[in-house]
Design an enzyme around this catalytic site. Structure first.
Site, PDB file in Angstrom:
ATOM      1  N   LYS A  75       0.863  -1.102  -0.055  1.00 25.10           N
ATOM      2  CA  LYS A  75       0.073  -0.092   0.043  1.00 25.10           C
ATOM      3  C   LYS A  75       1.048   1.068   0.095  1.00 25.10           C
ATOM      4  O   LYS A  75       1.460   1.625   0.976  1.00 25.10           O
ATOM      5  CB  LYS A  75      -0.892   0.022   1.247  1.00 25.10           C
ATOM      6  CG  LYS A  75      -1.865   1.305   1.427  1.00 25.10           C
ATOM      7  CD  LYS A  75      -2.275   1.414   2.709  1.00 25.10           C
ATOM      8  CE  LYS A  75      -3.001   2.861   2.590  1.00 25.10           C
ATOM      9  NZ  LYS A  75      -3.273   2.983   4.002  1.00 25.10           N
TER      10      LYS A  75
ATOM     11  N   GLY B 299      -7.674   9.342   9.144  1.00 23.18           N
ATOM     12  CA  GLY B 299      -8.033   9.533  10.555  1.00 23.18           C
ATOM     13  C   GLY B 299      -8.774  10.577  11.104  1.00 23.18           C
ATOM     14  O   GLY B 299      -9.124  10.816  12.274  1.00 23.18           O
TER      15      GLY B 299
ATOM     16  N   ALA C  29      -9.330   5.878   3.682  1.00 29.88           N
ATOM     17  CA  ALA C  29      -8.961   6.817   4.600  1.00 29.88           C
ATOM     18  C   ALA C  29     -10.245   7.625   4.656  1.00 29.88           C
ATOM     19  O   ALA C  29     -10.963   7.962   3.783  1.00 29.88           O
ATOM     20  CB  ALA C  29      -7.889   7.784   4.212  1.00 29.88           C
ATOM     21  N   GLY C  30     -10.455   8.216   6.077  1.00 31.65           N
ATOM     22  CA  GLY C  30     -11.663   9.036   6.291  1.00 31.65           C
ATOM     23  C   GLY C  30     -12.914   8.533   6.622  1.00 31.65           C
ATOM     24  O   GLY C  30     -13.810   9.265   7.080  1.00 31.65           O
TER      25      GLY C  30
ATOM     26  N   ASN D 102      -9.194   2.181   9.207  1.00 31.35           N
ATOM     27  CA  ASN D 102      -8.302   1.862  10.611  1.00 31.35           C
ATOM     28  C   ASN D 102      -8.801   2.414  11.773  1.00 31.35           C
ATOM     29  O   ASN D 102      -9.617   1.678  12.605  1.00 31.35           O
ATOM     30  CB  ASN D 102      -7.030   2.090  10.415  1.00 31.35           C
ATOM     31  CG  ASN D 102      -6.138   1.441  11.403  1.00 31.35           C
ATOM     32  OD1 ASN D 102      -4.884   1.026  11.295  1.00 31.35           O
ATOM     33  ND2 ASN D 102      -6.673   1.078  12.627  1.00 31.35           N
TER      34      ASN D 102
END
Lengths: 70, 262
Positions: free
Chosen positions: B102, B163, B189-190, B211
């Protein structure tokens, strides 16, 4: 005569004796070779080459593993 | 009647689950293990970092991630130029996980936005070196196409900054990326909550990577379950094909045969 080699390992100074290989260093750090990857002067040292790669004065090494991340 | 979906194919890997989870920021390793399990993910991201020397090695991350259960996806998080990211990717591969990476080349620590030129340069190098590059990028449709041109296996536009938990901020850009892409698009993301995941899939994303949305939830395991349900719901809704939006009502009940009124 066993010369002392000054290295930088993960950003910190470290001394080893002349004739030390990457495999010796990994073992001296208490690490299992199959769990780490080693970069020497910005080039990967492949695992099969650890035992045959002799460290030199001024070498900069990165010894890494996997950690949690996103 | 069974309603099947195609697996998501990335290089030599094939995934039935379209959810990708990170392994950072969980309150405990046990919580991470349970969250990953409950999410149904088959592919998890990991970071490549210096070992702390002189600290006796206890259990490592890999002890918690059975290889028969999860494909590991090393990231290049924390790299702020192409060269650094390429070196990190090579170290990840040397750790014996395979050719997946990644790729992230970030602009600065505050925004963690992708640095477009460095990302393109590193992607080009890694593709040539035989990596299967899943490439984190901004939601810029032009850059996404350029990355595809250099041979990345997947483009992974950010829904919002890493994040930040803001969800997809520019769905129109994601739609344009999806419409033009000839490789799988994974929204990365987000993601803050389950509806963000459902929305990404409803737009047509092939996968979602998250995550913090799980790891930092009050109850990560429960949120992992919510994310799984949202992925299924969103993907199914996309495949089913939504009705067009209309300005005015359209009766669902027959308009004839209504009994006499006053």
């Amino acid at each position: 005569m066993n010369e002392i080699l000054q290295l930088i390992v993960n950003g910190e100074p470290r001394e080893v004796g002349e004739g030390t290989t990457v495999a010796d260093l990994v073992a001296a750090l208490g690490l299992k070779p199959q769990q780490v990857a080693v970069e020497r002067n910005k080039e990967i040292v492949r695992r099969p080459d650890h035992a045959g790669t002799f460290l030199e004065h001024g070498d900069e090494l990165e010894v890494v593993a996997f950690f949690g991340g996103g | 009647m069974t309603l099947l979906d195609q697996p998501l194919v990335l290089g030599s890997h094939s995934f039935d689950s379209r959810l990708f989870l990170g392994t950072g920021k969980y309150p405990t390793m046990q919580c991470m293990v349970e969250s990953l399990e409950v999410s149904g993910t088959q592919c998890v991201t990991v970071a490549v970092r210096r070992l702390q020397l002189g600290v006796p090695e206890g259990k490592t991350l890999l002890d918690y991630l059975p290889r028969d259960k999860y494909v590991l996806l090393p990231n290049t998080a924390g790299c702020f130029d192409a060269d650094h990211a390429v070196r990190t990717a090579r170290l990840g591969r040397e750790l014996g996980i395979g050719d997946l990476v990644k790729l992230e080349v970030l602009a600065d620590p505050k925004t963690l936005l992708p640095e477009p030129l460095g990302t393109l340069e590193a992607a080009n190098t890694l593709v040539k070196e035989g990596f299967t590059v899943l490439c984190y990028t901004s939601d810029d449709p032009v850059l996404a196409k350029r990355l595809e041109d250099v041979g990345v296996t997947s483009v992974m536009p950010a829904g919002a900054p890493i994040g930040s938990g803001q969800g997809i901020q520019n769905p129109n850009n994601i739609r344009i990326i999806l419409e033009r892409a000839e490789v799988p698009v994974i929204v990365d993301a987000g993601v803050g909550t389950a509806s963000d995941v459902a929305f990404a899939f409803e737009l047509g994303a092939e996968g979602v990577l998250l995550n913090s949305g799980v790891a930092l939830a009050k109850e990560p395991v429960r949120m992992a379950r919510a994310m799984k349900a949202a992925a299924t719901a969103g993907r199914d809704a996309f495949l089913a094909g939504r009705i067009p939006k209309r300005l005015y009502a359209s009766a669902s009940s027959p308009t004839s045969g209504v009994i006499a009124g006053e």
